[in-house]
Design a protein around this motif. Sequence first.
Motif, PDB file in Angstrom:
ATOM      1  N   ARG A  59      -6.622   7.138   1.480  1.00 45.46           N
ATOM      2  CA  ARG A  59      -6.039   6.317   2.536  1.00 45.46           C
ATOM      3  C   ARG A  59      -5.308   7.160   3.579  1.00 45.46           C
ATOM      4  O   ARG A  59      -4.611   8.122   3.253  1.00 45.46           O
ATOM      5  CB  ARG A  59      -5.083   5.305   1.934  1.00 45.46           C
TER       6      ARG A  59
ATOM      7  N   MET B 164       0.828  -1.205   0.000  1.00 43.58           N
ATOM      8  CA  MET B 164       0.000   0.000   0.000  1.00 43.58           C
ATOM      9  C   MET B 164       0.861   1.254   0.000  1.00 43.58           C
ATOM     10  O   MET B 164       0.541   2.244  -0.663  1.00 43.58           O
ATOM     11  CB  MET B 164      -0.941  -0.007   1.209  1.00 43.58           C
TER      12      MET B 164
ATOM     13  N   TYR C  47      -5.275   1.394   9.253  1.00 39.54           N
ATOM     14  CA  TYR C  47      -5.400   2.315   8.126  1.00 39.54           C
ATOM     15  C   TYR C  47      -6.881   2.510   7.828  1.00 39.54           C
ATOM     16  O   TYR C  47      -7.742   1.760   8.300  1.00 39.54           O
ATOM     17  CB  TYR C  47      -4.657   1.805   6.887  1.00 39.54           C
ATOM     18  N   THR C  48      -7.196   3.554   7.083  1.00 37.05           N
ATOM     19  CA  THR C  48      -8.586   3.868   6.774  1.00 37.05           C
ATOM     20  C   THR C  48      -8.809   3.874   5.269  1.00 37.05           C
ATOM     21  O   THR C  48      -7.897   4.155   4.485  1.00 37.05           O
ATOM     22  CB  THR C  48      -8.992   5.242   7.345  1.00 37.05           C
ATOM     23  N   THR C  49     -10.026   3.573   4.884  1.00 39.68           N
ATOM     24  CA  THR C  49     -10.404   3.576   3.471  1.00 39.68           C
ATOM     25  C   THR C  49     -11.755   4.272   3.310  1.00 39.68           C
ATOM     26  O   THR C  49     -12.499   4.451   4.287  1.00 39.68           O
ATOM     27  CB  THR C  49     -10.532   2.151   2.912  1.00 39.68           C
TER      28      THR C  49
ATOM     29  N   TYR D 280      -3.119   6.445   7.477  1.00 41.29           N
ATOM     30  CA  TYR D 280      -2.550   5.424   8.356  1.00 41.29           C
ATOM     31  C   TYR D 280      -2.564   5.946   9.784  1.00 41.29           C
ATOM     32  O   TYR D 280      -2.349   7.134  10.023  1.00 41.29           O
ATOM     33  CB  TYR D 280      -1.114   5.087   7.948  1.00 41.29           C
TER      34      TYR D 280
ATOM     35  N   ASP E 160       0.754   4.133  -2.682  1.00 42.51           N
ATOM     36  CA  ASP E 160       0.542   5.533  -2.293  1.00 42.51           C
ATOM     37  C   ASP E 160       1.636   6.427  -2.867  1.00 42.51           C
ATOM     38  O   ASP E 160       1.371   7.525  -3.352  1.00 42.51           O
ATOM     39  CB  ASP E 160       0.552   5.666  -0.762  1.00 42.51           C
TER      40      ASP E 160
END
Length: 273
Positions: free
Chosen positions: A166, A7, A179-181, A168, A11
């Motif tokens: 995204r 990821m 992490y976020t989505t 973190y 990124d």
Amino acid sequence: MESVQAMKQDDGKKQVITGICLILGSAIFLTAMIMKFSIHSIFDFIFFVTLAGTGMSLIGAGYSDWLKGKGPVELGVDQESGFIESLPRKMYLQMKTTSEFEADLYDFSEQSYSHVSEQLNASHRVLTKLSQWTSNSALRPAYFTVYDQLEKPVYLIEKKGGFGWRSYVKRASGEYVAYTTRTKNKTTGQTIYKYIEHSQEKWVAEGDHFIGHMALKDADGNAWAVMKRGAINTEVPESFQSIPGSLMEWNRNEQVPHSLLAFMFIIQFHDSM
């Protein structure tokens, strides 16, 4: 589950590509300013500085992420077991109107229960500051520290720049833990935010992005709170009414984990752009 290492590299590539595109776009305004100088050139200059500043910041952050992705980067176990013992049923998540993003979770007597503030990236201080001055958009990367009620750091947040979403979450010691989505519910069209630890969805927020109402739930579907962007309650102090923020209505206001507060702050930052 995709590894954090993969990821990070993804990124990095996306941010560098976006940064290059923005700098190329800034060249158009620079050329227009040079070729035909007039009163309108001030607007060309503003667009040039904005695009170039954000582009350089994205390239710097993207290159750093790409380098991190070449090494071992994995999610650790979140040892942060802290929580707020009790919160009022209704609160206000208030943003500060500064070049850096700041926000506090206040009760209606204006006492802060948690605070988040943006930090300069130590590796790219000049580019980060330039980006803060020239851009207030979700395109720029950003770095935050989340503090508890006693102003003790509990989490660090890395928000990635570009057109992705995204972010973190790291422990105060620097270890990645989540992490976020952001995705779309194909059936309802509503926006879904997820806070993921390893392969587990610890927190989920879903709602209408345009209206700004988001329901926050845990992995078992239990409702914890509702965020209402721009909502004004009759009990809200007058000082809150002229500053951007969200009304918080808690369904479960006992032993509220700090990770949920970090998730709220992440949503507030993106939702405010």
